[in-house]
Design a protein around this motif. Structure first.
Motif, PDB file in Angstrom:
ATOM      1  N   UNK A  60       0.661  -1.086  -0.028  1.00 57.15           N
ATOM      2  CA  UNK A  60      -0.001  -0.104  -0.327  1.00 57.15           C
ATOM      3  C   UNK A  60       0.862   1.441   0.035  1.00 57.15           C
ATOM      4  N   UNK A  61       2.046   1.294   0.619  1.00 55.00           N
ATOM      5  CA  UNK A  61       2.890   2.604   0.902  1.00 55.00           C
ATOM      6  C   UNK A  61       3.674   2.736  -0.271  1.00 55.00           C
ATOM      7  N   UNK A  62       3.905   1.832  -1.496  1.00 52.50           N
ATOM      8  CA  UNK A  62       4.473   1.849  -2.566  1.00 52.50           C
ATOM      9  C   UNK A  62       4.054   2.939  -3.571  1.00 52.50           C
ATOM     10  N   UNK A  63       4.854   3.540  -4.285  1.00 54.07           N
ATOM     11  CA  UNK A  63       4.528   4.468  -5.415  1.00 54.07           C
ATOM     12  C   UNK A  63       4.678   3.745  -6.476  1.00 54.07           C
ATOM     13  N   UNK A  64       3.734   3.637  -7.578  1.00 56.45           N
ATOM     14  CA  UNK A  64       4.183   2.711  -8.690  1.00 56.45           C
ATOM     15  C   UNK A  64       3.677   3.634  -9.979  1.00 56.45           C
ATOM     16  N   UNK A  65       4.013   3.747 -11.065  1.00 61.61           N
ATOM     17  CA  UNK A  65       3.786   4.934 -12.204  1.00 61.61           C
ATOM     18  C   UNK A  65       4.094   4.095 -13.537  1.00 61.61           C
ATOM     19  N   UNK A  66       3.533   4.830 -14.566  1.00 61.47           N
ATOM     20  CA  UNK A  66       3.713   4.484 -15.771  1.00 61.47           C
ATOM     21  C   UNK A  66       4.561   5.923 -16.422  1.00 61.47           C
ATOM     22  N   UNK A 103       7.782   2.875 -19.381  1.00 64.02           N
ATOM     23  CA  UNK A 103       8.417   2.394 -18.473  1.00 64.02           C
ATOM     24  C   UNK A 103       7.405   2.219 -17.334  1.00 64.02           C
ATOM     25  N   UNK A 104       7.668   1.084 -16.526  1.00 63.50           N
ATOM     26  CA  UNK A 104       6.796   0.726 -15.402  1.00 63.50           C
ATOM     27  C   UNK A 104       7.891   1.083 -14.152  1.00 63.50           C
ATOM     28  N   UNK A 105       7.444   1.940 -13.240  1.00 61.37           N
ATOM     29  CA  UNK A 105       8.254   2.469 -12.153  1.00 61.37           C
ATOM     30  C   UNK A 105       7.601   1.864 -10.957  1.00 61.37           C
ATOM     31  N   UNK A 106       8.430   1.588  -9.818  1.00 60.47           N
ATOM     32  CA  UNK A 106       8.160   1.139  -8.643  1.00 60.47           C
ATOM     33  C   UNK A 106       9.054   1.755  -7.663  1.00 60.47           C
ATOM     34  N   UNK A 107       8.692   2.506  -6.609  1.00 58.36           N
ATOM     35  CA  UNK A 107       9.414   3.144  -5.694  1.00 58.36           C
ATOM     36  C   UNK A 107       8.879   2.868  -4.262  1.00 58.36           C
ATOM     37  N   UNK A 108       9.565   3.182  -3.191  1.00 63.30           N
ATOM     38  CA  UNK A 108       9.041   3.007  -2.052  1.00 63.30           C
ATOM     39  C   UNK A 108       8.245   4.032  -1.354  1.00 63.30           C
ATOM     40  N   UNK A 109       8.660   5.007  -1.968  1.00 64.67           N
ATOM     41  CA  UNK A 109       7.884   6.521  -1.343  1.00 64.67           C
ATOM     42  C   UNK A 109       8.104   7.518  -2.353  1.00 64.67           C
ATOM     43  N   UNK A 110       7.085   8.583  -2.017  1.00 59.15           N
ATOM     44  CA  UNK A 110       7.248   9.896  -3.189  1.00 59.15           C
ATOM     45  C   UNK A 110       8.651  10.522  -3.252  1.00 59.15           C
ATOM     46  N   UNK A 111       9.513  10.573  -2.154  1.00 61.32           N
ATOM     47  CA  UNK A 111      10.754  11.232  -2.251  1.00 61.32           C
ATOM     48  C   UNK A 111      11.707  10.445  -3.288  1.00 61.32           C
ATOM     49  N   UNK A 112      11.522   8.944  -3.064  1.00 63.20           N
ATOM     50  CA  UNK A 112      12.302   8.155  -4.075  1.00 63.20           C
ATOM     51  C   UNK A 112      11.928   8.109  -5.521  1.00 63.20           C
ATOM     52  N   UNK A 113      10.386   8.250  -5.738  1.00 61.61           N
ATOM     53  CA  UNK A 113       9.792   8.497  -6.808  1.00 61.61           C
ATOM     54  C   UNK A 113      10.147   9.917  -7.685  1.00 61.61           C
TER      55      UNK A 113
END
Length: 140
Positions: A60-66, A103-113
């Protein structure tokens, strides 16, 4: 790859932990047939591996994006090499239309994103990008 291979892959996509015996029973073939087909597809690289799918709530806390990426000229090989070095990039797809890559992105939080976006946008050969956060995954 024939119809039996495709049906076997569909079963493995649904639950890769099924036993060979259970797969064979579902497909109505012998256990040896299933094992031989899995072994063959793995040897040929058609099956690249097995993985774990987590429920969306578990991440739930991960930040995923395209991220849609536009390339400058013939820079795709160099850009793909650079993207492979980014741990946040899970997959890259070539496409047609306005964008050259997705690209599919997956980060731990918004700062990492945010850091990942900054770093990716600085890759030489990327002319432009547009990124959309994935808010919710709908199961099928």
């Amino acid at each position: 790859m024939d119809d039996l291979d495709r049906r076997l892959i569909a079963l493995l996509r649904d639950d890769a932990r099924q036993s060979v015996a259970a797969l064979a029973q579902t497909l109505r073939v012998s256990r040896a047939t299933v094992q031989n087909r899995i072994d063959r597809m793995m040897a040929k690289g058609e099956i690249a591996g097995f993985t774990v799918r987590l429920a969306p709530e578990a991440e739930a806390g991960r930040v995923r994006a395209i991220m849609m990426i536009e390339l400058e000229g013939e820079r795709s090989a160099a850009v793909l090499r650079a993207l492979r070095q980014r741990p946040e990039v899970q997959r890259v797809h070539t496409t047609n239309g306005r964008w050259d890559l997705v690209a599919e992105l997956d980060t731990a939080d918004l700062a990492e994103f945010s850091g990942a976006l900054d770093a990716i946008r600085l890759i030489e050969g990327i002319a432009g990008s547009e990124t959309s956060l994935l808010l919710k995954t709908v199961a099928f």
